[in-house]
Design an enzyme around this catalytic site. Structure first.
Site, PDB file in Angstrom:
ATOM      1  N   ASP A   1      -2.947  -0.139  -3.440  1.00  0.00           N
ATOM      2  CA  ASP A   1      -2.747  -1.306  -4.305  1.00  0.00           C
ATOM      3  C   ASP A   1      -3.856  -1.364  -5.350  1.00  0.00           C
ATOM      4  O   ASP A   1      -5.037  -1.401  -5.005  1.00  0.00           O
ATOM      5  CB  ASP A   1      -2.781  -2.587  -3.469  1.00  0.00           C
ATOM      6  CG  ASP A   1      -2.612  -3.829  -4.328  1.00  0.00           C
ATOM      7  OD1 ASP A   1      -1.463  -4.090  -4.743  1.00  0.00           O
ATOM      8  OD2 ASP A   1      -3.622  -4.517  -4.603  1.00  0.00           O
TER       9      ASP A   1
ATOM     10  N   TYR B   1      -8.951  -4.980 -11.811  1.00  0.00           N
ATOM     11  CA  TYR B   1     -10.051  -4.456 -10.976  1.00  0.00           C
ATOM     12  C   TYR B   1     -10.944  -3.483 -11.742  1.00  0.00           C
ATOM     13  O   TYR B   1     -12.000  -3.091 -11.275  1.00  0.00           O
ATOM     14  CB  TYR B   1      -9.511  -3.789  -9.700  1.00  0.00           C
ATOM     15  CG  TYR B   1      -8.635  -4.669  -8.827  1.00  0.00           C
ATOM     16  CD1 TYR B   1      -8.641  -6.061  -8.974  1.00  0.00           C
ATOM     17  CD2 TYR B   1      -7.784  -4.138  -7.875  1.00  0.00           C
ATOM     18  CE1 TYR B   1      -7.819  -6.865  -8.204  1.00  0.00           C
ATOM     19  CE2 TYR B   1      -6.966  -4.946  -7.088  1.00  0.00           C
ATOM     20  CZ  TYR B   1      -6.987  -6.308  -7.271  1.00  0.00           C
ATOM     21  OH  TYR B   1      -6.169  -7.111  -6.497  1.00  0.00           O
TER      22      TYR B   1
ATOM     23  N   LYS C   1      -0.956  -3.823 -11.246  1.00  0.00           N
ATOM     24  CA  LYS C   1      -0.563  -5.183 -11.657  1.00  0.00           C
ATOM     25  C   LYS C   1      -0.875  -5.453 -13.127  1.00  0.00           C
ATOM     26  O   LYS C   1      -1.916  -5.025 -13.639  1.00  0.00           O
ATOM     27  CB  LYS C   1      -1.302  -6.225 -10.800  1.00  0.00           C
ATOM     28  CG  LYS C   1      -1.270  -5.951  -9.310  1.00  0.00           C
ATOM     29  CD  LYS C   1      -1.866  -7.099  -8.504  1.00  0.00           C
ATOM     30  CE  LYS C   1      -2.158  -6.667  -7.081  1.00  0.00           C
ATOM     31  NZ  LYS C   1      -3.437  -5.961  -6.909  1.00  0.00           N
TER      32      LYS C   1
ATOM     33  N   HIS D   1       0.413 -10.034 -11.937  1.00  0.00           N
ATOM     34  CA  HIS D   1      -0.737 -10.340 -11.064  1.00  0.00           C
ATOM     35  C   HIS D   1      -0.804 -11.814 -10.676  1.00  0.00           C
ATOM     36  O   HIS D   1      -1.081 -12.158  -9.533  1.00  0.00           O
ATOM     37  CB  HIS D   1      -2.032  -9.908 -11.762  1.00  0.00           C
ATOM     38  CG  HIS D   1      -3.182  -9.682 -10.838  1.00  0.00           C
ATOM     39  ND1 HIS D   1      -4.106  -8.670 -11.004  1.00  0.00           N
ATOM     40  CD2 HIS D   1      -3.576 -10.336  -9.725  1.00  0.00           C
ATOM     41  CE1 HIS D   1      -4.993  -8.720 -10.030  1.00  0.00           C
ATOM     42  NE2 HIS D   1      -4.707  -9.732  -9.250  1.00  0.00           N
TER      43      HIS D   1
ATOM     44  N   THR E   1     -15.092   5.112   8.995  1.00  0.00           N
ATOM     45  CA  THR E   1     -14.905   4.582  10.355  1.00  0.00           C
ATOM     46  C   THR E   1     -13.982   3.372  10.332  1.00  0.00           C
ATOM     47  O   THR E   1     -13.051   3.268  11.137  1.00  0.00           O
ATOM     48  CB  THR E   1     -16.280   4.165  10.946  1.00  0.00           C
ATOM     49  OG1 THR E   1     -17.163   5.257  10.766  1.00  0.00           O
ATOM     50  CG2 THR E   1     -16.176   3.805  12.406  1.00  0.00           C
TER      51      THR E   1
END
Ligand SMILES: NC(=O)c1ccc[n+]([C@@H]2O[C@H](COP(=O)([O-])OP(=O)(O)OC[C@H]3O[C@@H](n4cnc5c(N)ncnc54)[C@H](OP(=O)(O)O)[C@@H]3O)[C@@H](O)[C@H]2O)c1
Length: 313
Positions: free
Chosen positions: A52, A57, A86, A119, A268
């Site tokens: 995504d 961003y 978006k 968005h 991890t």
């Protein structure tokens, strides 16, 4: 039909022939470039096939680079991954939708998108400034464009085969209902904040009835503590089932019939958040009984992004 209890490979069908979305998604809302690249590669290696992104961003180039290298290294085909990005609030004017879409594709280094989302339902002043403000510091909205105008331009992208599915984000039922009624191509997915403290049950049911994928962001409450990760019900179920609290929360999000986005930043945690399987029915019911209510991201109210600040240790 018997559903698999292993959620790692679960996929949800998108309407309008838009393919299938892996229920377990990796989100790229990561502020720094180096972590964006390492976390995206770790996610691909851990097994995530759903990514995504967003022009907002400001790291689509880094995500694209990580995907290109990771796909080549793992012998994974483009068709085997599902990529969303978006359209930002300042690009809602009809003539700006396709250029914004093409610019995102170029940064991602892709030639089609699996899913393109609006968005937020808030149109900001049209232009290249993502956060237009007046002299008082207030957001400048654009009253000259409706959500349906923008949606029509999104439909054109599907018609032209540029993206396989379209949807909305940060939207409530009051805006979704009329848009759904007027849409020629119905929304395939709705991305909203959702976790046991903000279950959005009414919206989930609306989506299920209309075969819209309900895609939860912040399924761990964005990692904010205190929050769902430290909830006593979640901790007890984790201890009882031999899972971590994160695995319990992520399993719940998928078990209720939705998809999710999570953002592990290390290899991890990427593996931990990918090892997701169904909860016992009583544990699932117990989580549904949690009464605490908390929204962590206010973007749905104004279109301005941002989680509530984390508690300083
Ligand atoms: N549409 C929208 O407006 C919108 C808004 C927000 C997010 N999103 C999307 O949704 C994605 C996911 O949202 P999110 O980042 O809030 O998801 P999240 O998975 O709920 O929260 C991520 C945070 O939880 C912590 N975390 C991750 N795995 C953990 C584990 N196994 N145990 C303990 N803590 C763990 C990490 O904190 P640390 O930083 O401490 O490692 C991480 O930053 C975003 O990346 C973005 O793609 C969309």
């Amino acid at each position: 039909m018997i559903e698999s209890s292993d959620f790692r490979s679960k996929k949800l069908v998108l309407n309008h022939g838009g393919g299938r979305m892996p229920a377990l998604g990796f989100g790229t809302l990561i502020p720094d470039s180096a972590t964006t690249i390492s976390a995206t590669r770790d996610a691909l290696e851990a097994g995530y096939r759903h990514f995504d992104c967003a022009e907002r961003y400001r790291n689509e180039r880094e995500v694209g680079e990580a995907l290109r290298i990771g796909l080549a290294a793992g012998g994974i085909a483009r068709e085997d991954i599902f990529v969303t990005t978006k359209l930002w609030n300042s690009n809602h004017r009809r003539e700006r939708v396709e250029p914004a879409f093409e610019a995102s594709l170029e940064r991602l280094g892709l030639d089609y998108l699996d899913l393109y989302l609006i968005h937020t339902p808030f149109a900001f002043q049209s232009g290249d400034e993502q956060d237009p403000r007046d002299a008082n510091g207030d957001v400048i909205y654009d009253k000259g464009v409706t959500l349906l105008d923008t949606w029509r331009a999104m439909e054109d992208l599907v018609d032209r085969g540029r993206c396989r599915a379209i949807g909305l984000s940060d939207i409530g039922l009051n805006d979704l209902r009329p848009l759904y009624e007027s849409a020629r191509i119905k929304p395939a997915a709705v991305q909203v904040e959702a976790h046991p403290y903000l279950p959005e049950t009414e919206l989930l049911e609306f989506c299920k009835e209309r075969e819209i994928v309900f895609l939860a962001f912040a399924p761990l409450g964005h990692g904010i503590r205190p929050g769902p990760l430290e909830d006593p019900v979640i901790s007890r179920i984790a201890a009882r089932t031999g899972k971590t609290p994160a695995q319990v929360l992520l399993a719940w999000a998928i078990q209720r019939g939705g998809a999710l986005l999570t953002t592990p930043k290390t290899a991890t945690r990427a593996r931990e958040n990918f090892e997701i399987s169904a909860l016992p029915a009583d544990a699932f019911d117990e989580i549904n009984q949690i009464e605490t209510r908390q929204r962590y991201n206010e973007v749905v109210k104004t279109g301005s992004p941002g989680f509530i600040p984390r508690r300083t240790q």
